[in-house]
Design a protein around this motif. Structure first.
Motif, PDB file in Angstrom:
ATOM      1  N   THR A   1       0.840  -1.195   0.000  1.00 29.14           N
ATOM      2  CA  THR A   1       0.000   0.000   0.000  1.00 29.14           C
ATOM      3  C   THR A   1       0.875   1.245   0.000  1.00 29.14           C
ATOM      4  OG1 THR A   1      -1.806  -1.108   1.166  1.00 29.14           O
ATOM      5  CG2 THR A   1      -1.753   1.290   1.272  1.00 29.14           C
ATOM      6  N   LEU A   2       0.676   2.095  -1.011  1.00 29.70           N
ATOM      7  CA  LEU A   2       1.398   3.362  -1.091  1.00 29.70           C
ATOM      8  C   LEU A   2       0.579   4.505  -0.514  1.00 29.70           C
ATOM      9  CD1 LEU A   2       2.854   2.972  -4.711  1.00 29.70           C
ATOM     10  CD2 LEU A   2       3.856   2.250  -2.528  1.00 29.70           C
ATOM     11  N   THR A   3      -0.709   4.504  -0.808  1.00 27.42           N
ATOM     12  CA  THR A   3      -1.633   5.485  -0.225  1.00 27.42           C
ATOM     13  C   THR A   3      -2.864   4.735   0.262  1.00 27.42           C
ATOM     14  OG1 THR A   3      -0.892   7.173  -1.799  1.00 27.42           O
ATOM     15  CG2 THR A   3      -2.948   7.595  -0.607  1.00 27.42           C
ATOM     16  N   PRO A   4      -3.052   4.606   1.570  1.00 26.79           N
ATOM     17  CA  PRO A   4      -4.216   3.872   2.065  1.00 26.79           C
ATOM     18  C   PRO A   4      -5.506   4.636   1.829  1.00 26.79           C
ATOM     19  CG  PRO A   4      -3.028   4.864   3.882  1.00 26.79           C
ATOM     20  CD  PRO A   4      -2.197   5.110   2.654  1.00 26.79           C
ATOM     21  N   GLN A   5      -6.602   3.894   1.909  1.00 28.37           N
ATOM     22  CA  GLN A   5      -7.911   4.511   1.768  1.00 28.37           C
ATOM     23  C   GLN A   5      -8.199   5.441   2.936  1.00 28.37           C
ATOM     24  OE1 GLN A   5     -11.136   1.570   0.568  1.00 28.37           O
ATOM     25  NE2 GLN A   5      -9.590   0.193   1.419  1.00 28.37           N
TER      26      GLN A   5
END
Length: 427
Positions: free
Chosen positions: A99-103
């Motif tokens: 994950t690079l940018t989580p929700q």
């Protein structure tokens, strides 16, 4: 995903942040998805369902994979799952995505009253931005069933966009994308699910999404198909606007470890076999979208539409008889018993009270009169008969009336037409 009673659902949702999941809801159903777009939890919340069971559609897998020339996988694998950790059955996939940018918590960014959200994952070669958008079709979208037939989905659908970005400094060739679905419609975990692949251009909302993989089953709502008093026909479909270069239907069996055989291997090895119908079995379906070549730092997108439909097919009412008895005393109440009332001379009078027989049954057959809205002022009547099916799937109405005569009631309507309702208070 473990099958939980409704009372445990809140505890599960509270645990989801540790699982890197977010919950996308509409008025009829909701889905928990990970940052990698994986879901083991699609729950239908509209309408009746057996008491204590969750109306699941997957549990089950909703997942995706990507492939491209030179992918770092052992032969014969050619495709990598986006989600590293699968559940029910639980196994670790071949994914190297992080994950690079989580929700964020889903929010209504477009002002339509339904949630949207996104996340970004990557494996060093490609970056995938996944966007979720709940939409209201009002009428439902066509779900292809093969042989030129279709049914309309629930009005609410989920549009998922996968934006694939090339992180290399050279062209990324042979890019392929695979949506994958293994469903348990109507909470059916038996090998009774059927699957079809349908390319027919059915008319209706969002009809450009015409390349459908549909899975369906008829079930009581119990995972093992045991009788519940209910019966549902459920469909779940994913579809794309772009025609797949390949597609496949097959099995995905078991609920503990990674299945030794099945359609998930066909996805990994890029060996989908173009089946157009499959089952009954523990069915799965997948398609392959050929994205082609992506230039350095460029992005290509694939859109996938997810839709569900549930139809209550509980057998029609058979006028099974139930007896509603008033229990007199300082704490008056009413009790529902299956079967006809015993013979006797009814008294009176009593006030109009109406409610659901299922509500009474949920409380063990006993409910105080006070919360109903009207309280009988002279509780000398000991019985009144209603005709009803005592089922969570067809909750019927009981009616008590201010009338000293013994009456038979069919679905809440007095045979002599003398009933007057006073839901806001007693006269």
């Amino acid at each position: 995903m473990l099958h939980l009673r409704r009372s445990a659902l809140a505890a599960l949702l509270l645990a989801t942040p540790a699982l890197a999941e977010e919950d996308y809801r509409n008025p009829h159903w909701h889905i928990l998805v990970t940052d990698a777009g994986y879901s083991d939890f699609i729950i239908y919340t509209e309408g009746a369902f057996p008491q204590g069971a969750l109306h699941e559609f997957v549990s089950g897998e909703w997942a995706a994979a990507v492939g491209y020339d030179g992918i770092a996988l052992p032969a014969p694998q050619r495709s990598m799952w986006l989600e590293p950790e699968w559940s029910y059955p639980a196994w670790t996939s071949n994914s190297t995505f992080l994950t690079l940018t989580p929700q964020d918590i889903p929010s209504d960014t477009d002002g339509d009253g339904l949630p949207e959200g996104s996340a970004v994952i990557g494996n060093g070669t490609v970056q995938v931005t996944i966007t979720w958008d709940m939409q209201d079709t009002v009428t439902g979208t066509p779900m292809g069933l093969g042989n030129g037939t279709s049914v309309l989905s629930d009005r609410y659908v989920l549009l998922v966009t996968y934006a694939i970005k090339n992180l290399k400094t050279t062209n990324l060739t042979g890019v392929r994308f695979y949506p994958f679905l293994h469903a348990h419609p109507a909470n059916d975990e038996r090998p009774q699910v059927r699957a079809v692949y349908d390319t027919t251009a059915h008319a209706g909302a969002l009809s450009t999404f015409r390349y459908d993989v549909t899975q369906f089953s008829t079930n009581s709502g119990e995972t093992d198909g045991s009788p519940s008093g209910c019966m549902f026909l459920d469909h779940i479909t994913f579809s794309t606007e772009v025609p797949p270069a390949d597609f496949g239907l097959g099995h995905f069996r078991g609920h503990t470890d990674r299945p030794a055989t099945g359609l998930h291997l066909d996805v990994e090895n890029d060996t989908l076999m173009n089946q157009t119908a499959f089952g009954p079995d523990e069915a799965a379906g997948a398609t392959r979208i050929d994205v082609g070549t992506i230039a350095p730092s460029a992005t290509q997108s694939v859109k996938v539409l997810l839709a569900v439909r549930s139809q209550d097919q509980t057998p029609g009412a058979t006028n099974a008889t139930a007896c509603v008895r008033i229990t007199p005393g300082t704490d008056p109440g009413i009790r529902v018993d299956k079967g006809a009332c015993a013979a006797g001379s009814p008294g009176g009078p009593y006030d109009v009270i109406r409610g659901s027989l299922q509500n009474l049954l949920d409380a063990g057959g006993f409910v105080n009169l006070d919360p109903v809205g009207c309280v009988a002022d002279e509780l000398t009547q000991d019985r009144v008969t209603v005709q009803s099916t005592l089922s969570a799937c067809q909750p019927a109405v009981f009616v008590l009336v201010r009338n000293g005569a013994f009456q038979q009631f069919d679905y809440g309507t007095a045979s002599n037409g003398s009933v007057r309702f006073s839901p806001e208070g007693c006269p």
